[in-house]
Design a protein around this motif. Sequence first.
Motif, short mmCIF file in Angstrom:
data_model
loop_
_atom_site.label_atom_id
_atom_site.label_comp_id
_atom_site.label_asym_id
_atom_site.label_seq_id
_atom_site.Cartn_x
_atom_site.Cartn_y
_atom_site.Cartn_z
N LEU B 13 0.81 -1.30 -0.12
CA LEU B 13 -0.04 -0.07 0.00
C LEU B 13 0.80 1.38 -0.05
O LEU B 13 1.87 1.41 0.71
N LYS B 14 0.43 2.27 -0.73
CA LYS B 14 1.00 3.45 -0.72
C LYS B 14 0.98 4.24 0.72
O LYS B 14 0.04 3.95 1.25
N ILE B 15 2.29 4.66 0.90
CA ILE B 15 2.19 5.45 2.33
C ILE B 15 1.65 6.85 2.00
O ILE B 15 2.17 7.69 1.18
N THR B 16 0.83 7.09 2.96
CA THR B 16 0.22 8.33 2.67
C THR B 16 -0.03 8.99 4.32
O THR B 16 -0.31 8.03 5.09
N PRO B 17 -0.16 10.23 4.59
CA PRO B 17 -0.39 10.82 5.88
C PRO B 17 -1.85 10.29 6.45
O PRO B 17 -1.95 10.05 7.55
N GLN B 18 -2.98 10.16 5.43
CA GLN B 18 -4.28 9.78 6.00
C GLN B 18 -4.04 8.28 6.46
O GLN B 18 -4.55 7.92 7.54
N ARG B 19 -3.25 7.52 5.77
CA ARG B 19 -3.23 6.03 6.13
C ARG B 19 -2.41 5.66 7.38
O ARG B 19 -2.88 5.04 8.24
N LEU B 20 -1.49 6.66 7.51
CA LEU B 20 -0.61 6.53 8.69
C LEU B 20 -1.43 6.93 9.97
O LEU B 20 -1.24 6.35 10.88
N SER B 21 -2.26 8.16 9.76
CA SER B 21 -2.77 8.47 10.95
C SER B 21 -4.03 7.65 11.17
O SER B 21 -4.49 7.31 12.65
N ILE B 22 -4.51 7.07 10.31
CA ILE B 22 -5.77 6.15 10.46
C ILE B 22 -5.18 4.87 11.19
O ILE B 22 -5.81 4.50 12.25
N LEU B 23 -4.04 4.43 10.69
CA LEU B 23 -3.66 3.32 11.41
C LEU B 23 -3.11 3.47 12.76
O LEU B 23 -3.24 2.83 13.77
N ASP B 24 -2.51 4.64 12.94
CA ASP B 24 -2.16 5.10 14.25
C ASP B 24 -3.28 5.31 15.30
O ASP B 24 -3.36 4.65 16.44
N ALA B 25 -4.39 5.72 14.80
CA ALA B 25 -5.82 5.86 15.73
C ALA B 25 -6.06 4.63 15.84
O ALA B 25 -6.55 4.06 17.01
N LEU B 57 -10.28 2.16 5.65
CA LEU B 57 -10.66 1.06 6.29
C LEU B 57 -10.73 -0.31 5.74
O LEU B 57 -10.44 -1.34 6.24
N GLU B 58 -11.72 -0.15 4.69
CA GLU B 58 -12.03 -1.13 3.71
C GLU B 58 -10.66 -1.91 3.38
O GLU B 58 -10.56 -2.76 3.24
N THR B 59 -9.97 -0.66 2.92
CA THR B 59 -8.69 -1.33 2.17
C THR B 59 -7.87 -2.16 3.12
O THR B 59 -7.46 -3.34 2.94
N PHE B 60 -7.71 -1.66 4.48
CA PHE B 60 -7.03 -2.31 5.36
C PHE B 60 -7.68 -3.70 5.59
O PHE B 60 -6.90 -4.51 5.95
N VAL B 61 -8.86 -3.66 5.60
CA VAL B 61 -9.54 -4.90 6.18
C VAL B 61 -9.39 -6.05 4.98
O VAL B 61 -8.71 -7.02 5.13
N GLN B 62 -9.38 -5.64 3.80
CA GLN B 62 -9.12 -6.36 2.45
C GLN B 62 -7.78 -6.89 2.69
O GLN B 62 -7.46 -8.19 2.11
N LYS B 63 -6.65 -6.13 3.08
CA LYS B 63 -5.43 -6.49 3.10
C LYS B 63 -4.99 -7.21 4.18
O LYS B 63 -3.86 -7.63 4.64
N GLY B 64 -5.97 -7.46 5.31
CA GLY B 64 -5.48 -8.12 6.36
C GLY B 64 -4.87 -7.34 7.49
O GLY B 64 -4.29 -7.93 8.48
N LEU B 65 -4.81 -5.86 7.33
CA LEU B 65 -4.05 -5.07 8.39
C LEU B 65 -4.97 -4.87 9.57
O LEU B 65 -4.14 -4.92 10.67
N ILE B 66 -6.13 -5.01 9.42
CA ILE B 66 -7.10 -4.87 10.68
C ILE B 66 -8.30 -5.77 10.29
O ILE B 66 -8.43 -6.54 9.42
N LYS B 67 -9.16 -5.90 11.53
CA LYS B 67 -10.40 -6.52 11.29
C LYS B 67 -11.54 -5.96 11.67
O LYS B 67 -11.51 -5.11 12.49
N ARG B 68 -12.57 -6.41 11.11
CA ARG B 68 -13.79 -5.98 11.57
C ARG B 68 -14.09 -6.74 12.87
O ARG B 68 -14.01 -8.01 12.90
#
Lengths: 135, 135
Positions: B13-25, B57-68
């Motif tokens: 996944l491309k590293i973007t400020p938005q993705r980083l802060s969402i993951l951090d959250a 969030l949907e992308t993260f779930v698809q990639k297995g970075l997080i779960k619902r």
Amino acid sequence: MFSLKSKLSEKGLKITPQRLSILDAIYNINHPTADDIIKHIRQKHSNIAIGTVYKVLETFVQKGLIKRITTEKDVIRYDGLLRHHHHLYSTDTVLIKDYIDEELDKILVGYFKKKQIHGFEIEELTLQIKGKFNN
Amino acid sequence: MFSLKSKLSEKGLKITPQRLSILDAIYNINHPTADDIIKHIRQKHSNIAIGTVYKVLETFVQKGLIKRITTEKDVIRYDGLLRHHHHLYSTDTVLIKDYIDEELDKILVGYFKKKQIHGFEIEELTLQIKGKFNN
DNA sequence: TCCTAAATGAGAATAATTCTTATCAAAGAT
DNA sequence: ATCTTTGATAAGAATTATTCTCATTTAGGA
């Protein structure tokens, strides 16, 4: 008496056509959403207000006539099966099936009788079994 | 490397400020909703579009970075803990806690190794433990 | 540095649920 | 059987959660 009417009156709820048809829908649809119930009722004959369905469902849950099912989605599903049970969740469809297994229940209860969870008092143990239904 | 950036790049996944802060959250809030995440990000500094949060969030779930997480409510919650675990659900508040128990996992896997469920292939076993937190 | 595909922002659209209020009806009392 | 009262329902507005659309921006490889 196991009639729908008796289920309502046992809980001290007034018997209304709307409540009867909602209860009937719950028993005849597999883990329905509020929308499933509305469509089911409107299919056959009677109309019903959307707000009524939500309100009645909430009442039923409060009175212990039905239960909410946990899902990963943003839509609430209901279950009319009151006997303690677990759920089989399809990983590729929305299908959810009840799974009754007293042997499993005994194992779980026995396990947590020995193993306490610090700072937590267990009230209910429900296993979510995710996987694939073969046909 | 366990940095947020490496978690993204490991999944292509491309590293973007938005993705980083969402993951951090996600790592800093207990089982947050999308709205929890948005508020968390906006608190500190940066703005973020609501649609972006849902999309990421949907992308993260698809990639297995997080779960619902499964809940009885009509709002979706997320979990950044990838190790297999169960959940403690408070019956009177919205509090959900992770519960790791390898002994339990062994018992469950062992049980269903012997006891097949007809017409169903198990992929994951998650126990929902409902009850009360003592303070 | 440039280029391009992918990501984001902004707001509209949709979906799910709740709320409000006027009307209606169940069921106990008469 | 009728009356009365309290709770239930209808209809639609309001709210909340999520998704979609599309124009603009940006990450990161060439």
